[in-house]
Design an enzyme around this catalytic site. Structure first.
Site, PDB file in Angstrom:
ATOM      1  N   HIS A  44      20.041  11.905  35.873  1.00 38.45           N
ATOM      2  CA  HIS A  44      20.921  12.527  36.885  1.00 38.45           C
ATOM      3  C   HIS A  44      21.520  11.485  37.834  1.00 38.45           C
ATOM      4  CE1 HIS A  44      19.839  16.456  35.497  1.00 38.45           C
ATOM      5  NE2 HIS A  44      18.586  16.374  35.891  1.00 38.45           N
ATOM      6  N   ASP A  70      17.145  16.656  27.239  1.00 40.49           N
ATOM      7  CA  ASP A  70      16.474  17.247  28.404  1.00 40.49           C
ATOM      8  C   ASP A  70      17.016  18.664  28.655  1.00 40.49           C
ATOM      9  OD1 ASP A  70      14.937  16.045  31.108  1.00 40.49           O
ATOM     10  OD2 ASP A  70      16.344  17.670  31.575  1.00 40.49           O
ATOM     11  N   HIS A 130      17.987  19.824  31.356  1.00 35.65           N
ATOM     12  CA  HIS A 130      19.123  19.734  32.277  1.00 35.65           C
ATOM     13  C   HIS A 130      20.191  18.788  31.725  1.00 35.65           C
ATOM     14  CE1 HIS A 130      15.474  20.607  34.729  1.00 35.65           C
ATOM     15  NE2 HIS A 130      16.284  21.472  35.313  1.00 35.65           N
ATOM     16  N   ASP A 145      11.349  19.191  29.201  1.00 32.31           N
ATOM     17  CA  ASP A 145      11.347  20.401  30.031  1.00 32.31           C
ATOM     18  C   ASP A 145      12.067  21.582  29.380  1.00 32.31           C
ATOM     19  OD1 ASP A 145      13.598  18.824  30.377  1.00 32.31           O
ATOM     20  OD2 ASP A 145      13.552  18.858  32.568  1.00 32.31           O
TER      21      ASP A 145
HETATM   22 ZN   LIG Z   1      15.288  18.017  33.212  1.00 33.87          ZN
END
Ligand SMILES: [Zn+2]
Length: 346
Positions: free
Chosen positions: A162, A197, A199, A286
């Site tokens: 991120h 991931d 996200h 995740d």
């Molecule tokens: Zn994540």
């Protein structure tokens, strides 16, 4: 497969996490790394500590002012009377001129707002030390691959995907996957970053968005209703020379193995067409059905299939740990992925 880990990373132990306005314990804990490390050790992986690679690998991706900020902000923040122990921004300058120094503030509070996308990346006294160790871990694994290893795994913590060139966010400070990709570029004309991931890998996308030498692909929960919200949609294809070199596969919340693997099939086709010389796998765990973020529902066996399919690309690969939070299956998910990857090794 080499399994790289630096215990110095555990010094970073963020206290705060603001979730829907509520202050909660930060889930990006040292215990995450302990679980992954133990699982790797128990499965017979050879654990190796990284060397120190200095700041050059980070400077190849991140701006000078951002690197100065990460190193100095905590001490400057603590000079503010009554300031918190952790640096947490309270201004968020949307639309600031990205990548330029125009309007760059002198104040510690202003700079925190400038360089931090959200409140999920608090900076404590020990954050920089651990962030640097996390980068060294990624670079060490990359150097093993550049030296001829088929693959190496970097247990990086804090994670990185991120983080933009000059902005932290979502538990991330330096973008380890982007740093690894840039380092691989020294030996290969084309490199792919495949992010699995839960996200969207918004920082990695942002870093390479205008480039055609690094293909960025992310499979993730649909950002219409999930972090990082403002990036990760299917129509984000790159810009300038980079048009066509960014691919997003947003999945409906709650999706399990089948839709994930279908997206991965398409991703692998795009990778084969791009014909890269090497790959970075941004390995979040995740997307698992028991992860506390509860966005997707991949199973432990599903991670084995994901690893197997990615390994089947037969590319020199740096596998960089991204997210994946405390749950009883966390270690097993890593081992399932790595063993699945290994089963397809040529
Ligand atoms: Zn994540």
């Amino acid at each position: 497969m080499k399994f790289v880990f630096d215990p110095v990373q555990s010094a970073h132990n963020p206290g705060n996490f603001l979730s829907s306005g509520v202050r909660k314990p930060n889930p990006e804990t040292p215990a995450r790394a302990d679980m992954l490390l133990e699982a790797g050790r128990a499965s017979g992986f050879e654990i190796e500590a990284p060397d120190d690679y200095g700041l050059a690998p980070a400077a190849a991706i991140h701006s000078p002012e951002y690197l100065r900020f990460l190193q100095s902000i905590h001490a400057r923040w603590r000079e503010i009377p009554g300031a918190s122990d952790e640096v947490i921004p309270n201004v968020h300058p949307n639309g600031r001129p990205h990548g330029t120094s125009a309007g760059y503030p002198a104040s510690a509070v202003g700079q925190a707002g400038y360089h931090m996308a959200d409140t999920a990346c608090p900076i404590s006294e020990s954050t920089w030390t651990s962030v640097k160790a996390s980068m060294n871990t990624a670079v060490h694994a990359t150097r093993q691959v550049r030296a001829g290893a088929r693959a190496a795994y970097a247990l990086c913590r804090p994670p990185g995907h991120h983080a933009f060139a000059d902005m932290a966010g979502g538990f991330c400070y330096l973008n380890n996957s982007a740093i690894a990709a840039q380092d691989l570029r020294r030996d290969h004309d084309r490199v792919v970053v495949l992010d699995v991931d839960l996200h969207h890998g918004n920082g990695t996308q942002g870093i390479f968005y205008r480039r055609d030498d690094v293909l960025t692909i992310s499979i993730h929960a649909d950002p219409q209703n999930f972090y990082p919200f403002f990036w990760g949609h299917g129509n984000e294809r790159g810009a300038g020379a980079g048009v066509g070199y960014n691919l997003n596969f947003p999945l409906a919340l709650g999706s399990g193995n089948k839709p994930f693997l279908a997206a991965l099939d398409s991703a692998c086709e795009a990778i084969a067409a791009f014909a890269p010389g090497a790959m970075v796998v941004a390995l979040g765990l995740d997307a698992h059905e028991s992860d506390p973020f509860a966005g997707l529902a991949v199973t432990t066996a599903g991670f084995g299939e994901i690893g197997h399919e990615i390994g089947g690309l037969a590319l020199p690969s740096v596998i960089v740990q991204e997210g994946g939070y405390a749950n009883p299956a966390l270690g097993a998910n890593l081992v399932s992925f790595l063993e699945g990857f290994g089963r397809s090794s040529p």
